[in-house]
Scaffold this motif. Structure first.
Motif, mmCIF file in Angstrom:
data_model
loop_
_atom_site.group_PDB
_atom_site.id
_atom_site.type_symbol
_atom_site.label_atom_id
_atom_site.label_comp_id
_atom_site.label_asym_id
_atom_site.label_seq_id
_atom_site.Cartn_x
_atom_site.Cartn_y
_atom_site.Cartn_z
ATOM 1 N N ASP A 94 -14.283 21.188 5.610
ATOM 2 C CA ASP A 94 -13.187 20.220 5.629
ATOM 3 C C ASP A 94 -13.683 19.037 6.452
ATOM 4 O O ASP A 94 -13.762 19.111 7.668
ATOM 5 C CB ASP A 94 -11.959 20.887 6.260
ATOM 6 N N THR A 95 -14.045 17.968 5.764
ATOM 7 C CA THR A 95 -14.722 16.849 6.425
ATOM 8 C C THR A 95 -13.724 15.756 6.772
ATOM 9 O O THR A 95 -13.118 15.155 5.893
ATOM 10 C CB THR A 95 -15.811 16.256 5.507
ATOM 11 N N GLN B 136 -13.339 8.458 7.795
ATOM 12 C CA GLN B 136 -12.561 7.311 7.324
ATOM 13 C C GLN B 136 -13.490 6.283 6.692
ATOM 14 O O GLN B 136 -14.697 6.309 6.955
ATOM 15 C CB GLN B 136 -11.882 6.615 8.512
ATOM 16 N N THR B 137 -12.910 5.370 5.943
ATOM 17 C CA THR B 137 -13.709 4.249 5.424
ATOM 18 C C THR B 137 -14.486 3.618 6.589
ATOM 19 O O THR B 137 -15.662 3.279 6.466
ATOM 20 C CB THR B 137 -12.776 3.193 4.798
ATOM 21 N N ASP C 285 -5.163 8.354 13.889
ATOM 22 C CA ASP C 285 -4.623 9.672 13.573
ATOM 23 C C ASP C 285 -4.187 10.368 14.855
ATOM 24 O O ASP C 285 -4.793 10.193 15.908
ATOM 25 C CB ASP C 285 -5.695 10.541 12.894
ATOM 26 N N ARG D 56 -1.156 10.573 10.422
ATOM 27 C CA ARG D 56 -1.317 9.226 10.954
ATOM 28 C C ARG D 56 -0.309 9.007 12.082
ATOM 29 O O ARG D 56 0.808 9.536 12.044
ATOM 30 C CB ARG D 56 -1.094 8.193 9.839
HETATM 31 C C1 WT7 Z 1 -7.811 8.786 6.719
HETATM 32 C C2 WT7 Z 1 -8.963 7.905 6.268
HETATM 33 C C3 WT7 Z 1 -12.640 10.155 4.492
HETATM 34 C C4 WT7 Z 1 -12.846 9.428 3.274
HETATM 35 C C5 WT7 Z 1 -11.646 9.377 2.404
HETATM 36 C C6 WT7 Z 1 -10.454 8.757 3.050
HETATM 37 C C7 WT7 Z 1 -7.266 11.050 6.541
HETATM 38 C C8 WT7 Z 1 -9.469 11.961 5.784
HETATM 39 C C9 WT7 Z 1 -9.324 14.035 6.413
HETATM 40 C C10 WT7 Z 1 -9.455 15.415 6.732
HETATM 41 C C11 WT7 Z 1 -7.385 15.283 7.795
HETATM 42 C C12 WT7 Z 1 -8.166 13.365 6.822
HETATM 43 C C13 WT7 Z 1 -7.075 10.587 7.964
HETATM 44 C C14 WT7 Z 1 -8.021 9.401 8.058
HETATM 45 N N1 WT7 Z 1 -8.279 12.078 6.399
HETATM 46 N N2 WT7 Z 1 -10.107 13.143 5.768
HETATM 47 N N3 WT7 Z 1 -10.528 16.121 6.367
HETATM 48 N N4 WT7 Z 1 -8.457 15.991 7.426
HETATM 49 N N5 WT7 Z 1 -7.192 13.992 7.514
HETATM 50 O O1 WT7 Z 1 -10.809 7.584 3.710
HETATM 51 O O2 WT7 Z 1 -8.965 6.122 2.917
HETATM 52 O O3 WT7 Z 1 -10.326 5.526 4.946
HETATM 53 O O4 WT7 Z 1 -8.658 7.400 5.001
HETATM 54 O O5 WT7 Z 1 -7.678 9.889 5.826
HETATM 55 O O6 WT7 Z 1 -5.761 10.206 8.135
HETATM 56 O O7 WT7 Z 1 -7.704 8.517 9.093
HETATM 57 P P1 WT7 Z 1 -9.693 6.575 4.132
#
Ligand code: WT7
Length: 672
Positions: free
Chosen positions: A438-439, A442-443, A527, A542
């Motif tokens: 479970d990775t 974020q962007t 987060d 969030r």
């Molecule tokens: C947000 C980032 C990671 C690339 C895809 C999304 C949430 C992402 C998880 C996880 C819990 C997660 C967070 C983060 N998030 N992966 N494994 N467990 N929450 O990228 O659109 O930039 O979103 O996605 O809230 O801040 P993103």
């Protein structure tokens, strides 16, 4: 701390999870041995990476090809990081040329499957392409020359608005090759998204397709581009070139002064194009991400740090090894950062074939993905919780019909995965033997920042476990002090890491305000999270989504997971709503498993169920049954819209990223 800024330190954590899955040595052996062999080794290397980041990353970066070496590994003036200062390189060279030069040009770099099933003799086979590193090098070089022939130079932003076709990856790599930053726009976005992003990036060249296949129909990409370019012209921004790849053969309007046919353009080009020697800190790409408020942010990523970070996270997290029969399939769209990092750059650099699929998971039937896993002997399958919950809803029989025995590792990304979905994934896709990574990232982070390492880290359903090497992540209060175990707080990163964003394009003030001002000196992820007594991280949602019920602050994620742990619920979204007595009440939007019917009795049963799992404080005040939830195109639940629905407000929110407007209309029309 000011009174207007509520403390997050008191977020209640009520969820408990005792299941733990320790990888066996068989797991590691089946993946060619783990890069990091034991947890002791992980802890020692992580500690070293934090104590001596420059020494640590210098060692990792040695395995890449640089045209000139760096003079300094890191220059850090918070919030500005420079990694591998003074070095020159090219990420395209490290992703392709290097493998060809090392004699691997004949190996498969990319496997692509088209959505329509009509190519075969039986009329039911999809189109499949296997592209070797040698072929990819030629395709990329040709397109790089084509871009040059249009006058594209180093530093010019090229916009890519295409479907999931190999040419999208080719175009990205061609841009990287000549030092022109790319800006990929998800093909599911409407015209205004193109207008805004091209204007913000001052981009004068766009590459698109006539159309894209999605669930058997054509999404008219070129038509959207025409609309966007007209709107841009009206604003005085002239787009000089629009390159069009023919994919779906739908009717398109053609503007001869601006539009160029991909095939005609590349056929005239040479297959030789030298890689530009780029500075490590030159811009590699812009990727626009929509925040909960305001216009999308153009996240800036630069070459050297992103190159090293994506390759290294991919290798360590997924235990990638070249030429061992691994096939990596990440189901994301390249329009998201997941696709940039773990379909294209991170995977190609590791010389493991990357599978790219054009279309929808349920076309022509709900078992399409499992049929593909079988067809391509996929070893690594990486998807999002929203997709996993859809698979659960579609029924266990679909994966059961196919041979999934090639699978060795499963990945999850994009949002917190509910323990229920995690267990289903483990059982029905991983057949109880594939580890799940479970990775969390974020962007903005470029690559994984909290993640298990395949075959090493013991996993717990719902936790993204431990920090990646070089990432100093913590859960803190408003003063920046770490909070006690199992107390909710703000997720921050206290030191720079190579994959970190280098800014928001054209908006320095917003960059500082969004990420660096609330806790000075630390990167604020946005987060809420807690760490348990093992040190494992749990993302609670969030910060903007936290609900304050009678002074108790609850993470939306925990209430949602409690609901999903009830057998009749497949998916749930929880938001705060105005409440006369408590100030804020809890509204839950719930979608039910097939064959379960909605009733008042079920609502009470669900409320009692949540109370049983989390305590009475977390009981939803209202529950609303819905077919589906409003989501962004990347599958994130749009809680801000649901807050308006729950409060009975008409939403003035920006809905350009909403996947299905009908969902919202149905929810609004279904007021109780
Ligand atoms: C947000 C980032 C990671 C690339 C895809 C999304 C949430 C992402 C998880 C996880 C819990 C997660 C967070 C983060 N998030 N992966 N494994 N467990 N929450 O990228 O659109 O930039 O979103 O996605 O809230 O801040 P993103």
């Amino acid at each position: 701390m000011t009174n207007s800024q509520p403390s997050t330190t008191a977020v209640q954590s009520l969820l408990r999870e005792d299941r733990i899955f320790t990888p066996s040595s068989d797991h590691a052996a089946s993946l060619g041995g783990a890069w990091c062999a034991t947890m002791d080794e992980y802890h020692a290397r992580h500690a070293r990476s934090i104590a001596d980041p420059e020494g640590f990353w210098a060692e990792i970066a040695q395995d890449f090809e640089w045209f000139t070496p760096w003079s300094k590994v890191l220059e850090w003036n918070c919030p500005d990081a420079k990694w591998f200062v003074g070095a020159t390189t090219n990420i395209c060279h490290n992703a392709i040329d290097r493998h060809v030069l090392d004699g691997h040009g004949h190996e498969v770099a990319m496997i692509w499957e088209g959505e329509p099933k009509c190519a075969g003799e039986s009329g039911r086979e999809p189109e499949v392409r296997h592209i070797s590193y040698g072929e990819l090098l030629e395709d990329v070089s040709r397109f790089a020359n084509a871009l040059k022939s249009l006058g594209v130079k180093r530093g010019d932003v090229v916009t890519l608005y295409m479907g999931m076709v190999p040419e999208l990856a080719v175009a990205m790599l061609a841009c990287a090759r000549i030092g022109a930053p790319h800006s990929v726009i998800f093909g599911g976005f409407p015209a205004p998204a193109i207008t805004d992003r091209m204007l913000d990036a001052q981009s004068r060249v766009i590459v698109t397709c006539d159309g894209a296949w999605r669930r058997g129909s054509v999404v008219a990409l070129k038509h959207n581009v025409d609309e966007a370019l007209d709107a841009l012209a009206a604003k005085g921004h002239v787009v000089e070139h629009c390159v069009v790849l023919q994919r779906t053969k739908n009717e398109c309007t053609w503007n001869p002064s601006r539009d160029r046919c991909w095939h005609e353009l590349v056929s005239a080009q040479s297959t030789e194009c030298e890689c530009e020697a780029m500075d490590s800190e030159d811009l590699l790409f812009l990727l626009y991400t929509s925040g909960s408020t305001g216009k999308p942010k153009g996240i800036r990523h630069t070459i050297g740090g992103y190159m090293v970070y994506t390759a290294y996270t991919a290798q360590q997290t997924f235990n990638l090894r070249p030429a061992t029969g691994q096939v990596f399939w990440c189901t994301a769209d390249i329009g998201w950062v997941t696709g940039h990092s773990y379909i294209v750059y991170g995977i190609l650099q590791n010389r493991v074939p990357t599978l790219m699929y054009e279309g929808a998971p349920n076309w022509p039937a709900d078992d399409r993905f499992w049929e593909m896993v079988q067809r391509h002997r996929v070893t690594h399958f990486h998807t999002a919780p929203t997709a996993i919950r859809a698979f659960m809803k579609w029924g266990d029989e679909h994966p059961a019909k196919h041979d999934l025995s090639s699978l060795k590792l499963l990945g999850s990304v994009g949002e917190p995965i509910n323990p229920e979905a995690w267990m289903w994934y483990r059982e029905h896709i991983g057949h109880d033997h594939c580890p799940i990574v479970d990775t969390f990232w974020q962007t903005e982070t470029g690559g994984h920042v909290i993640t298990p390492l395949a075959c090493v880290t013991p996993t717990v359903p719902g936790s993204c476990t431990l920090p990646f090497f070089g990432v100093d992540v913590a859960v803190v209060d408003e003063t920046g002090c770490e909070v006690a175990a199992n107390t909710g707080g703000l997720l921050v990163i206290r030191k720079p890491w190579p994959g970190m964003l280098r800014g928001i394009h054209g908006d320095r003030a917003r960059f500082i305000e969004t990420y660096w001002s609330r806790i000075p000196g630390m990167y604020l992820a946005g987060d809420g999270a807690r760490r348990d007594e093992r040190g494992y991280f749990w993302i609670m949602g969030r910060i903007d989504d936290v609900i304050n019920v009678s002074g108790h602050r609850l993470g939306t994620m925990e209430v949602e997971s409690a609901l999903v742990s009830h057998a009749s619920v497949v998916e749930a979204a929880v938001v705060g709503m105005p409440h006369d007595i408590k100030g804020t009440g809890i509204a839950a939007f719930v979608s039910l498993a097939p064959h379960v019917s909605a009733s008042e009795e079920l609502k009470s049963a669900l409320r009692e169920h949540v109370a049983g799992v989390l305590g009475p404080i977390a009981k939803p005040d209202i529950i609303r049954f819905t077919q589906s939830l409003p989501k962004t195109r990347s599958g994130k639940i749009m809680r801000r819209l649901l807050r308006d629905v729950a409060a009975g407000r008409d939403s003035k929110q920006d809905t350009t990223t909403l996947e299905d407007f009908a969902v919202l209309a149905a929810l609004r029309g279904n007021e109780e």
